[in-house]
Design a protein around this motif. Sequence first.
Motif, PDB file in Angstrom:
ATOM      1  N   HIS A   1       5.402   6.219  -5.496  1.00 16.91           N
ATOM      2  CA  HIS A   1       5.620   6.689  -6.589  1.00 16.91           C
ATOM      3  C   HIS A   1       6.874   8.139  -6.696  1.00 16.91           C
ATOM      4  O   HIS A   1       7.544   8.385  -7.137  1.00 16.91           O
TER       5      HIS A   1
ATOM      6  N   ILE B   1       0.103   4.232  -2.907  1.00 12.55           N
ATOM      7  CA  ILE B   1       0.600   4.892  -4.792  1.00 12.55           C
ATOM      8  C   ILE B   1       1.515   5.869  -4.565  1.00 12.55           C
ATOM      9  O   ILE B   1       2.227   6.212  -5.050  1.00 12.55           O
TER      10      ILE B   1
ATOM     11  N   LYS C   1       5.216   1.479 -16.737  1.00 12.49           N
ATOM     12  CA  LYS C   1       6.367   1.865 -16.494  1.00 12.49           C
ATOM     13  C   LYS C   1       6.594   1.033 -15.623  1.00 12.49           C
ATOM     14  O   LYS C   1       6.733   0.922 -14.789  1.00 12.49           O
TER      15      LYS C   1
ATOM     16  N   TYR D   1       7.199  -2.880 -12.000  1.00 13.36           N
ATOM     17  CA  TYR D   1       6.388  -1.585 -12.215  1.00 13.36           C
ATOM     18  C   TYR D   1       5.456  -1.224 -11.216  1.00 13.36           C
ATOM     19  O   TYR D   1       5.289  -2.427  -9.806  1.00 13.36           O
ATOM     20  N   GLY D   2       4.633   0.055 -11.109  1.00 16.31           N
ATOM     21  CA  GLY D   2       4.403   0.524 -10.023  1.00 16.31           C
ATOM     22  C   GLY D   2       3.406  -0.878  -8.754  1.00 16.31           C
ATOM     23  O   GLY D   2       3.576  -0.856  -7.605  1.00 16.31           O
ATOM     24  N   VAL D   3       2.609  -1.576  -9.163  1.00 17.80           N
ATOM     25  CA  VAL D   3       1.664  -2.360  -8.696  1.00 17.80           C
ATOM     26  C   VAL D   3       2.360  -3.298  -7.726  1.00 17.80           C
ATOM     27  O   VAL D   3       2.116  -3.839  -7.115  1.00 17.80           O
TER      28      VAL D   3
ATOM     29  N   LYS E   1       4.545  -2.117  -5.220  1.00 16.02           N
ATOM     30  CA  LYS E   1       3.545  -2.052  -3.697  1.00 16.02           C
ATOM     31  C   LYS E   1       3.287  -3.672  -3.196  1.00 16.02           C
ATOM     32  O   LYS E   1       3.571  -3.931  -2.231  1.00 16.02           O
TER      33      LYS E   1
END
Lengths: 861, 109
Positions: free
Chosen positions: B44, B40, B73, B22-24, B27
């Motif tokens: 995204h 971010i 997500k 997921y996003g974090v 990253k």
Amino acid sequence: MKEQKTIPPRSAEKILNRIIRPDLVEEVLGDLEEKFYATLAKRSPFRARLNYWYQVLNYLRPFAIRKRSKSYSNFTPMLSHNLTVTFRNFKKFKTQFLINLAGLSTGLACVLLIFLWVSDEKQIDKFHKNDDQLYQVMSNHTDASGIFTWRGVPGLLLEEIQSTVPEVKKAVATTDAHEYTLSVDESYIKANGKFASTDFFDVFSYPLAQGDPESALSDKSGIVISESLALRFFKTTDAIGRNMDWHFWGQRKTVQVTGILKNVPKNSSEQFDFIMSWNYYHDDLIEYKQWGNYYARIMVVLNSNSEMEIADARIDAIFKENLQGENVTLFLTSYSDRYLFSKYENGMQAGGRIEYVRLFSIIAIFILFIACINFINLSTARASHRTKEIGIKKSLGASRKSLVGQYFTESILLSIISLFVAFILVWLLLPPFNYIAQKELSLVPDPRLVYASLGLILAVGILAGSYPALYLSGFDPIEILKGKFSRKTGEVWARKILVVLQFTLSIILTVAVVVVYHQMEFVKNKNLGYDRDNLIYFEREGKLIENSEAFVNELKTKPGIEDAAVSGFMVGGVNSTGGVDWEGKTPEDQVQFWEIRSGYGSIDLLGIELVQGRLFSKEFGSDSANVIFNETAIAAMGMEDPIGKTIRHYQGNRKIIGVVKDFNLISLHTRVEPMIFLFNPEETHFIMARLKPGDEGTTISEIESLYESFNPGYVFKPQFLDQDYQALYASEERVASLSKYFAGFAILISCLGLFGLAAYTTEKRIKEIGIRKVLGSGTWQVVYLLSSDFTKMVLIAIVLALPTGYYIGNMWLENFAYRIDLEWWFFAGAGILALVIAWITVSMQTLKAARVNPSDCLRDE
Amino acid sequence: MKIGAFEELVLLAVGSLGENAYGVAVKELLKEKTGRTPSIGALHSALYRLEDKGCLNSSEGGATSERGGRRKKFYTLTAAGKNAIIDANRIRLQFSKNIEGLNLGLDES
């Protein structure tokens, strides 16, 4: 727990929330927040916040930004859904819908009629292309009784203005329109005409169908006639160069048609059929060409409006240079203002017709407001039927906004339908309305009407829809669905206040109508000091100039005629003069006298009472050096024992032989003014006769045949003095009858609302009524129970409305020098009327409910 | 399927994180493996683009308190995504063959 938890900057979050696509928000904010706490663990809170802001700003990329149109992507389906629901609701609550429709559409019809009327009034005289720079020169005459403002100015002023006032581009002198006789060969026609100087068609925009506008009026024997007049005389509009005769009193002149005027538009305040040359009028008809003779009307076109004050001052200076010692000041006023702003008090502009324009605008707003209140009250009252719908919608995720949208759709749709019905009503009502208002209004689709309709739809939709929309959409879905929902008392109060307001407005209108009606009756029947009943008069023309004495003597022998005489008397006055000097007159004694030319028997014929001395009479030899005054004139001159004294009139010395009782020559708007009767039968303009009541028609036709034998060819056009008098109050009369109808409509609409509310309340309480009846309550007790609430509201409205009505009525009455007193029963009557109408309305429902068979309404439990 | 260099890195990161992408997390992994710290927003934007291209699938996971109660997500690599990585690599290798004295270490892959 930490002492102070550091959280991500909420403002940054808000910005993101507002800007970003809603479907991204969850993930983005989640990631951002997680990142924030991760940073916070390693670095300072400041760095964490800074980083958060950086990330937020960095997030504002095209892909992520909310697309305006996209968020409304369900607009069309929602609209069609809202429309479906609306129509279903209309169908389901038919009475409510019909009441709303009837109320709103009558209201809107009234508003549209008023709009048409007001915009027509405002258009008058605005069609001249020079309108912005077009000014009329007016004169203020100061005398002991105040300042009298008039549109008469000296005719000599015209040339001076043209040659010495650089601010004036064009100047024109005219007379007022007056009825003259025109003839071609042996056909005589009476037509309205005026005299105007050469630049007339340059200054005013009355287009010529034929002829040269520059020169049509420069020739002394030129005449410009309207197309309709040309058709009547020559059966063709192609009449340039044809000859005709102009007659006025003893004058007769052969003139040649130099131009054909397109018919004067209806929105011109002055209607005329022909124009003749000012040169002829000024050179040949005016005997006293002096600066003290105010026979001209002068209009100027300025180069620019900013020079108005300079021009004003220059014109006044020219006048003062030429005429010293008179307390007269000239000033400029916008030409097109003369229709709506025609009233002057003490030299200051003091309203005029504009007051009626404002009055009707206010009535329109009142009516619209009353109609909207109906909608508001009925929808909030019926809200309980729709709470479930609201609850379910809300719990399925409908936002408050979309519910507000739904209610606005409902109110706007209703206002569209109502407007449609209103247009049909207006179309039906226009002919009688035009008849009463003396207008030729029509529903032509011009842009202003379209804007007004759109504006009305929105105004009504929003005004009527706002309260239900905001109120209903605010319900708490949990309470509604649990069935715990209860009405707040505030809502009931709001409804009551609105009903009170409605009735207050209606009662104010009723009081106003009653006051206006009584004042008009008073005016119509007021004893003016002369007897105007059955008095006819007609102009002396042609052979009647020389033969008037024989004619009058013939007239007197007719059985249907009580008395006849030559007369210079005219309702509203003809000529006023300051040129009377008497013994002991000081320079401050500036008195304007109304001059009335008389012959033998003219004063007796009018039924004016003699106070002292005698009237003009053959028994005393020649009366030509004698005059008669009225009491006010004697008082104004400060004379005691006036009989036998000599005064100096501008035409020579005159001896006072009589004093008559005061009578009202002008109108009841003004007090009686000083009057002087001159003995001058040769120059009296009319022949007057009093008919015996009963068979006026036959008598008039007898007079006509006598007239024809004496004065063949000329048109016999008798006028009733009483009608002239009524005409003075025509505008008040029209306003009175129009406002009567509008007040009626206002009450009708209020009652519709009350009817709806009563129907609703009784329906809500039908079980209670059933139980009461089972327990022994009688019909009348039930009626009383149901009506008392409404009675209270109407009573409060009466209490509020009567003082306001009193105040407004007093204000209007101040327009009249002679007025009725406001009687207590005007107000009591209006109040009782409102109460009775309200009772009748409510009782239609309550009686029905009270008669209900308890077993019917209690059966289903 | 054409993908950009950064997108390729994102695909690699999502792939190597498996079920937990997921996003974090992506990253963090990018930072660890490449030293890059994309914002971010940038990340995204790449993720959505890849999802649009069919290289990634997404599903919503449970809410956690460090996210302020918001759902994660999760992204997973699709077959198309894997192909995209392979394509990108092949283009690079074939291209780099023409450069003398450059060895991209074909054996290691």
